[in-house]
Scaffold this motif. Structure first.
Motif, short mmCIF file in Angstrom:
data_model
loop_
_atom_site.label_atom_id
_atom_site.label_comp_id
_atom_site.label_asym_id
_atom_site.label_seq_id
_atom_site.Cartn_x
_atom_site.Cartn_y
_atom_site.Cartn_z
N SER A 1 0.67 -1.23 0.20
CA SER A 1 0.03 -0.15 0.07
C SER A 1 0.95 1.24 0.05
N ILE A 2 0.73 2.23 -1.09
CA ILE A 2 1.39 3.41 -1.10
C ILE A 2 0.30 4.54 -1.38
N ASN A 3 0.47 5.55 -0.38
CA ASN A 3 -0.39 6.84 -0.50
C ASN A 3 0.44 7.81 -0.88
N LEU A 4 0.57 8.46 -2.12
CA LEU A 4 1.23 9.36 -2.55
C LEU A 4 0.49 10.75 -3.08
N ASN A 5 -0.80 10.89 -2.24
CA ASN A 5 -1.66 12.05 -2.44
C ASN A 5 -1.09 13.53 -2.34
N GLY A 6 -1.25 14.24 -3.48
CA GLY A 6 -0.80 15.41 -3.31
C GLY A 6 0.80 15.68 -3.36
N ASN A 7 1.62 15.13 -4.32
CA ASN A 7 3.12 15.03 -4.40
C ASN A 7 3.62 15.74 -5.60
N LEU A 8 2.70 16.62 -6.54
CA LEU A 8 3.16 17.24 -7.67
C LEU A 8 4.02 16.27 -8.75
N ILE A 9 3.45 15.07 -8.55
CA ILE A 9 4.11 13.99 -9.53
C ILE A 9 3.38 14.33 -10.82
N GLY A 10 4.33 14.53 -11.78
CA GLY A 10 3.70 14.79 -13.33
C GLY A 10 3.74 13.56 -14.24
N ASP A 11 3.65 13.80 -15.66
CA ASP A 11 3.71 12.53 -16.64
C ASP A 11 4.85 11.87 -16.28
N LEU B 1 -2.51 1.83 -4.59
CA LEU B 1 -1.80 3.05 -4.95
C LEU B 1 -2.74 4.32 -5.15
N ASN B 2 -2.17 5.17 -4.39
CA ASN B 2 -3.04 6.46 -4.11
C ASN B 2 -2.30 7.75 -4.86
N LEU B 3 -2.97 8.16 -6.11
CA LEU B 3 -1.96 9.25 -6.84
C LEU B 3 -3.05 10.36 -6.87
N VAL B 4 -3.85 10.47 -6.07
CA VAL B 4 -4.92 11.65 -6.04
C VAL B 4 -4.10 13.01 -5.83
N GLN B 5 -4.68 14.11 -6.59
CA GLN B 5 -4.16 15.41 -6.48
C GLN B 5 -2.72 15.63 -6.86
N LEU C 1 -6.83 1.58 -7.42
CA LEU C 1 -6.10 2.92 -7.78
C LEU C 1 -6.88 4.03 -7.67
N TYR C 2 -6.35 5.16 -6.73
CA TYR C 2 -7.12 6.30 -6.64
C TYR C 2 -6.42 7.59 -7.41
N PHE C 3 -7.21 8.20 -8.31
CA PHE C 3 -6.43 8.98 -9.38
C PHE C 3 -7.16 10.32 -9.54
N LYS C 4 -8.02 10.57 -8.69
CA LYS C 4 -8.86 11.76 -8.87
C LYS C 4 -7.92 13.10 -8.60
N GLY C 5 -8.41 14.13 -9.31
CA GLY C 5 -7.76 15.29 -9.02
C GLY C 5 -6.74 15.55 -10.01
N ASN C 6 -6.37 14.78 -11.03
CA ASN C 6 -5.41 15.04 -11.82
C ASN C 6 -5.81 15.71 -13.10
N PRO C 7 -4.98 16.26 -14.00
CA PRO C 7 -5.57 17.06 -15.10
C PRO C 7 -5.76 16.32 -16.27
N ARG D 1 -10.74 -3.87 -7.74
CA ARG D 1 -11.88 -3.77 -7.17
C ARG D 1 -12.43 -2.20 -6.86
N ASN D 2 -11.27 -1.21 -6.83
CA ASN D 2 -11.74 0.12 -6.76
C ASN D 2 -10.91 1.10 -7.71
N LEU D 3 -11.64 1.85 -8.52
CA LEU D 3 -10.74 2.81 -9.59
C LEU D 3 -11.47 4.05 -9.47
N SER D 4 -10.67 5.13 -9.17
CA SER D 4 -11.29 6.58 -9.31
C SER D 4 -10.43 7.53 -9.96
N TYR D 5 -11.29 8.06 -11.11
CA TYR D 5 -10.28 9.01 -11.94
C TYR D 5 -11.53 9.95 -12.45
#
Length: 316
Positions: free
Chosen positions: A181-191, A210-214, A238-244, A264-268
């Motif tokens: 489990s890795i939570n990287l919410n809000g870390n200015l990660i780009g392409d 894996l959380n890559l939200v915001q 995979l949690y991916f909301k808040g990305n452009p 089982r869970n996918l948010s984008y």
């Protein structure tokens, strides 16, 4: 003894903990959240962590979030205590200003704890500030050799360099062996960072969440992640909301939701798909349907009636 030698008194929280610890009959939490951590208190924490004489009431959690005056010397004391400790399972250092030395001490503690058969499996570093951009990457020296299963680094502004190191770690069999489990919410990660993580995901068979939200991931990174999940057979969430992301990445994620039976869970974008949705989408895909866009319209290359009849007979 240290108190007498230094002619000082440890913090009230430490004294209270020691009094409770002595009579505890189950694993305990050493909570120093938002406390003023003096040198003496850090030394006592070191002794508590190193003390093998209390098997009936070990320290299971060490909470040091928002500790005032946590510096290089005190972090070194605590890290050394963790080297041979076999009871601490969770370490919380949220909202800590991590100097380069502190990061190195923590990294060494993660490595040594695992080497000596420790049980440290959860590390929380949310809202930490790393002194230098390279400091967070140096953390991987210990992460790669640790027994961590859960890692949270929310809102640490880590950027693409950290994401590249992570991608390399999760893609190598000899590194991050049990991290699930890795939570990287809000870390200015780009392409660029997303591409590296995608490459690692294609090979990884351990990670479950894996959380890559915001973050700052656009269509290029989004498509790469979606494609990686078609090869990955282990990731469940995979949690991916808040990305452009735009239509291209949204379409790629929607297609992935259809063909990947493990998710089982996918948010984008504005979409959130959970286990029930994923199962239905996968079943529809098996019978010739596909979904696209954010409205989940259905299309098919086969005759709708034929597909419906086939589904009905299959489902009884």
């Amino acid at each position: 003894e240290q108190s007498n030698q230094l002619k000082a008194t440890p913090s009230e929280s430490i004294l209270k903990f020691l009094a409770q610890w002595r009579f505890a009959s189950a694993p305990v939490t050493l909570d120093m959240k938002e406390e003023n951590l003096d040198v003496l208190s850090a030394g006592i924490i070191n002794k508590c962590l190193c003390d093998p004489s209390q098997p009936s009431n070990p320290i299971a959690q060490l909470k040091l979030s928002s500790c005032v005056n946590l510096n290089d010397i005190k972090m070194n004391d605590i890290s050394i205590g963790l080297f041979t400790n076999k009871s601490v399972r969770k370490l919380d250092l949220s909202k800590t200003k991590m100097s380069s030395k502190m990061t190195k001490y923590l990294s060494k503690a993660l490595e040594q704890n695992n080497t000596h058969g420790g049980q440290l499996i959860s590390l929380i570093l949310d809202d930490c500030t790393f002194e230098a951009k390279s400091s967070s990457v140096e953390l991987f020296d210990g992460l790669n050799e640790s027994a961590l299963k859960t890692l949270s680094l929310q809102r640490c502004h880590l950027g693409d360099n950290f994401a590249k190191a992570l991608g390399e770690g999760i893609g190598a069999e000899e590194k991050l062996k049990v991290l699930s489990s890795i939570n990287l919410n809000g870390n200015l990660i780009g392409d660029e960072g997303a591409l590296a993580i995608s490459n690692g995901l294609e090979k990884n068979q351990v990670l479950l969440m894996l959380n890559l939200v915001q973050n700052k991931i656009g269509d290029t990174g989004g498509v790469a992640l979606a494609n990686a999940l078609r090869k990955n057979t282990k990731l469940e969430s995979l949690y991916f909301k808040g990305n452009p992301i735009q239509e291209r990445a949204i379409a790629a994620f929607t297609r992935t939701a259809q063909v990947n039976s493990c998710l089982r869970n996918l948010s984008y974008s504005d979409s959130s798909l959970h286990r029930q949705h994923m199962s239905v989408m996968h079943l529809l895909y098996q019978y010739g349907f596909s979904t696209y866009g954010t409205d989940s319209h259905l299309t098919t290359n086969r005759h709708v009636g034929t597909a419906n009849n086939s589904m009905e007979s299959k489902m009884g």
